[in-house]
Write an enzyme that holds these catalytic residues in place. Sequence first.
Site, PDB file in Angstrom:
ATOM      1  N   GLN A 155    -127.738 -20.512  45.129  1.00  0.00           N
ATOM      2  CA  GLN A 155    -127.427 -19.091  44.933  1.00  0.00           C
ATOM      3  C   GLN A 155    -128.361 -18.489  43.888  1.00  0.00           C
ATOM      4  O   GLN A 155    -128.485 -18.981  42.781  1.00  0.00           O
ATOM      5  CB  GLN A 155    -125.959 -18.929  44.498  1.00  0.00           C
ATOM      6  CG  GLN A 155    -125.515 -17.482  44.367  1.00  0.00           C
ATOM      7  CD  GLN A 155    -125.527 -16.727  45.680  1.00  0.00           C
ATOM      8  OE1 GLN A 155    -125.135 -17.255  46.715  1.00  0.00           O
ATOM      9  NE2 GLN A 155    -126.007 -15.497  45.642  1.00  0.00           N
TER      10      GLN A 155
ATOM     11  N   LYS B 187    -118.975 -17.233  51.123  1.00  0.00           N
ATOM     12  CA  LYS B 187    -119.734 -18.155  51.972  1.00  0.00           C
ATOM     13  C   LYS B 187    -118.915 -19.416  52.258  1.00  0.00           C
ATOM     14  O   LYS B 187    -118.885 -19.900  53.391  1.00  0.00           O
ATOM     15  CB  LYS B 187    -121.066 -18.514  51.295  1.00  0.00           C
ATOM     16  CG  LYS B 187    -122.085 -17.379  51.334  1.00  0.00           C
ATOM     17  CD  LYS B 187    -123.257 -17.609  50.387  1.00  0.00           C
ATOM     18  CE  LYS B 187    -124.188 -16.416  50.411  1.00  0.00           C
ATOM     19  NZ  LYS B 187    -125.252 -16.477  49.388  1.00  0.00           N
TER      20      LYS B 187
ATOM     21  N   ASP C 147    -131.254 -20.640  54.307  1.00  0.00           N
ATOM     22  CA  ASP C 147    -131.523 -19.286  53.825  1.00  0.00           C
ATOM     23  C   ASP C 147    -132.824 -18.733  54.429  1.00  0.00           C
ATOM     24  O   ASP C 147    -133.055 -17.530  54.413  1.00  0.00           O
ATOM     25  CB  ASP C 147    -131.650 -19.282  52.293  1.00  0.00           C
ATOM     26  CG  ASP C 147    -130.418 -18.714  51.601  1.00  0.00           C
ATOM     27  OD1 ASP C 147    -129.680 -17.937  52.245  1.00  0.00           O
ATOM     28  OD2 ASP C 147    -130.200 -19.026  50.418  1.00  0.00           O
TER      29      ASP C 147
END
Length: 289
Positions: free
Chosen positions: A97, A53, A120
């Site tokens: 995460q 990422k 997200d």
Amino acid sequence: MTGKLIDGIAIGKEIREEIKEGVRKLSEKGCQPGLAVILVGDNPASHTYVKNKQKSSVEVGMKSELIQLPTTVSEEELLSHVEQLNEDDSIHGILVQLPLPDHIDENLVIRAIAPEKDVDGFHPENVGKMIIGQQSFLSCTPYGIIKLLERSGVEIRGKHAVIVGRSNIVGKPMGQLLLQRDATVTYCHSKTVNLSNYTKQADILIVAIGRTKFITDEFVKEGAIVIDVGMNRDENGKLCGDVDFESAKEKASAITPVPGGVGPMTITMLLKNTLQSAEQAFADGRCPQ
């Protein structure tokens, strides 16, 4: 017949070039999009995901920030880091995460992220807006699948889409996004009786059940589009999906491989969401000049 390969690497690259151009234009106006990732603990898979990422965000010209915390970090301290990022105008996307250690409430952490920085697409506010069709950040994997279908020339309207899996991250939002594009949607899951009765009706079959090579050609209708969201390892340690690719491709008209199908699209849409957040911040005067 052998199904056409839906190439997530190529489509993702195409979209990333568009994102890169958007980042360049916004940066020239004095607003460089910024993505911050919080990584807790030493889960090897999480470290790999985060590294990818970060690398991808830098490649498109974004500011990338990583906050690494030990497994023993308290929930209070983690929430404090989230709050600091919420207040930082140079950061437009915040990603914590997952999974988190057992002593930390994942839902509490997700709700702590400012909805306008929730790239997200997990915050309840964004999920709610998505369900009623309002502007929101979309969960990256389902969003990426929609782009895969659209850019592969797949007609969604009027088609019967069957989703195998009902997670909050993939299955549930996937069905809503297809519904908004006028598909008829059926949800299946691990407790569905006679699963193949449903999957064999699918014009578009999306599989996110977490079982290695579970869906064989016996589950697939002739000419169906098959999207494999799974990421597993077979008996030889080789990456594979939830679909038995070799048998399913003989029935499908188009199919995603694993790796190289859905995976590259997830990070791509994370970058797209971050750019969207930065553009909105600039429009609202929340981006440092």
